[in-house]
Motif scaffolding. Sequence first.
Motif, short mmCIF file in Angstrom:
data_model
loop_
_atom_site.label_atom_id
_atom_site.label_comp_id
_atom_site.label_asym_id
_atom_site.label_seq_id
_atom_site.Cartn_x
_atom_site.Cartn_y
_atom_site.Cartn_z
N PRO A 183 39.41 92.17 44.03
CA PRO A 183 40.00 92.79 42.84
C PRO A 183 39.07 92.70 41.63
CG PRO A 183 41.61 91.40 43.95
CD PRO A 183 40.29 91.14 44.61
N ASP A 184 38.97 93.79 40.89
CA ASP A 184 38.15 93.81 39.69
C ASP A 184 38.59 92.75 38.68
OD1 ASP A 184 36.67 95.91 40.72
OD2 ASP A 184 37.85 97.46 39.68
N ALA A 185 39.87 92.42 38.72
CA ALA A 185 40.41 91.45 37.76
C ALA A 185 39.75 90.08 37.90
CB ALA A 185 41.92 91.32 37.95
N LEU A 186 39.21 89.78 39.06
CA LEU A 186 38.56 88.48 39.24
C LEU A 186 37.22 88.41 38.53
CD1 LEU A 186 39.40 87.83 43.01
CD2 LEU A 186 40.36 86.66 41.01
N GLY A 187 36.52 89.53 38.44
CA GLY A 187 35.25 89.57 37.71
C GLY A 187 34.16 88.70 38.32
N TRP A 188 34.19 88.53 39.64
CA TRP A 188 33.20 87.67 40.29
C TRP A 188 31.94 88.44 40.65
CZ3 TRP A 188 36.97 85.38 44.52
CH2 TRP A 188 37.86 84.49 43.90
N ASP A 189 30.77 87.84 40.37
CA ASP A 189 29.53 88.38 40.91
C ASP A 189 29.35 87.83 42.33
OD1 ASP A 189 28.67 85.73 40.64
OD2 ASP A 189 27.38 86.15 38.92
N ASP A 190 28.25 88.18 43.01
CA ASP A 190 28.07 87.78 44.40
C ASP A 190 28.06 86.27 44.58
OD1 ASP A 190 27.92 90.41 45.26
OD2 ASP A 190 25.73 90.51 45.04
N VAL A 191 27.33 85.58 43.71
CA VAL A 191 27.23 84.12 43.83
C VAL A 191 28.59 83.47 43.60
CG1 VAL A 191 26.26 82.04 42.79
CG2 VAL A 191 24.78 84.00 43.27
N THR A 192 29.30 83.92 42.58
CA THR A 192 30.61 83.36 42.28
C THR A 192 31.58 83.60 43.43
OG1 THR A 192 30.26 83.70 39.91
CG2 THR A 192 32.53 83.35 40.64
N LEU A 193 31.54 84.79 44.00
CA LEU A 193 32.41 85.10 45.13
C LEU A 193 32.18 84.11 46.27
CD1 LEU A 193 34.28 86.90 46.85
CD2 LEU A 193 32.28 88.31 47.39
N LEU A 194 30.92 83.90 46.65
CA LEU A 194 30.64 82.99 47.75
C LEU A 194 31.06 81.56 47.41
CD1 LEU A 194 29.18 85.43 48.91
CD2 LEU A 194 27.28 83.92 49.54
N LYS A 196 33.47 80.62 45.34
CA LYS A 196 34.93 80.52 45.23
C LYS A 196 35.60 80.54 46.60
CE LYS A 196 35.52 80.79 40.61
NZ LYS A 196 36.35 79.87 39.78
N VAL A 197 35.19 81.47 47.47
CA VAL A 197 35.90 81.60 48.74
C VAL A 197 35.53 80.51 49.74
CG1 VAL A 197 36.22 84.09 48.49
CG2 VAL A 197 34.23 83.23 49.74
N THR A 198 34.44 79.78 49.48
CA THR A 198 34.09 78.66 50.36
C THR A 198 34.47 77.31 49.75
OG1 THR A 198 31.84 78.50 49.46
CG2 THR A 198 32.16 79.92 51.39
N GLY A 199 35.15 77.31 48.61
CA GLY A 199 35.59 76.07 48.00
C GLY A 199 34.52 75.34 47.23
N ARG A 200 33.40 76.00 46.97
CA ARG A 200 32.32 75.35 46.24
C ARG A 200 32.51 75.44 44.73
NH1 ARG A 200 30.78 75.78 51.15
NH2 ARG A 200 28.93 74.70 51.97
N ALA A 201 33.44 76.24 44.30
CA ALA A 201 33.82 76.32 42.88
C ALA A 201 35.34 76.40 42.84
CB ALA A 201 33.20 77.54 42.21
N PRO A 202 35.97 75.69 41.93
CA PRO A 202 37.44 75.68 41.88
C PRO A 202 38.00 77.03 41.41
CG PRO A 202 36.54 74.53 39.99
CD PRO A 202 35.38 74.84 40.88
N LEU A 203 39.18 77.34 41.89
CA LEU A 203 39.89 78.54 41.46
C LEU A 203 40.81 78.20 40.30
CD1 LEU A 203 40.95 79.90 44.96
CD2 LEU A 203 39.26 80.95 43.48
N THR A 204 40.84 79.06 39.30
CA THR A 204 41.81 78.89 38.23
C THR A 204 43.19 79.30 38.75
OG1 THR A 204 41.59 81.15 37.40
CG2 THR A 204 40.02 79.51 36.56
N PRO A 205 44.26 78.90 38.07
CA PRO A 205 45.60 79.33 38.51
C PRO A 205 45.71 80.85 38.64
CG PRO A 205 45.79 77.56 36.91
CD PRO A 205 44.34 77.93 36.95
N GLU A 206 45.12 81.59 37.69
CA GLU A 206 45.17 83.06 37.76
C GLU A 206 44.39 83.56 38.97
OE1 GLU A 206 44.05 87.03 35.12
OE2 GLU A 206 43.65 85.03 34.32
N GLU A 207 43.22 82.95 39.24
CA GLU A 207 42.43 83.38 40.40
C GLU A 207 43.16 83.10 41.71
OE1 GLU A 207 37.84 82.87 38.76
OE2 GLU A 207 38.89 81.16 39.60
#
Length: 223
Positions: A183-194, A196-207
């Motif tokens: 979703p565009d609302a997440l505003g993730w670039d490629d590095v952030t996506l990887l 976030k989805v692998t648990g290497r960066a925490p998700l905010t409640p909205e995310e």
Amino acid sequence: METVREAFRDECVRLETVLGDLTAADLDRPTPCPPWRLRDLVAHVRTGVGRLAGMLAEPAPPAAEVDAVSYFGAAKFTPEVDRDRIESARREGAALPGVPAMVADFARAWRATDEAVTAATPDRVVRTRHGEPMTVTEFLRTRVVEVAVHGLDLADALDREPWLTPAAARVAAAVLTGGRPVPDALGWDDVTLLRKVTGRAPLTPEEITVSGTAGLGGLSFSG
């Protein structure tokens, strides 16, 4: 297949270049994958990128049963399997004689896989170390994910900006999202996506809400 091979080659060539710039002291840096030091994580990645050459030397199973997404979706990391994976990398890391030999070893491993894939048909079936029959193309997609995501871990350990290549980012993102649009609302670039989805960066409640609605997450990619 050619798209996946390009991604695999691009990311491995980039990592090989990075490894060639390391110092002996760098090898003992801590990583985001404890208890591994940098030398252990490199050993783990080297093993991962080299697996396919050996798998292609074995007899082919009759049919594929899993793809790259389901490979990571399966809960295969039991405590015993995880302990063996961790200790194996530590043994191999401890045996590394130095940076030049480590780079040469990594280069041999990924190039052996690339050469073996060149000689195989895209739908050739191989059996993973977990016993799952997969096509060569699908298993190579998992190798792109491994080298791309662990590349982020190595960059963090070295206090460097990530070097994720565009081709590898596309392949890894498609696997880790299950091919679902982000979703565009997440505003993730490629590095952030990887991350976030692998648990290497925490998700905010909205995310958590937005990504859950989009069906992202739930894979078992492990350090």
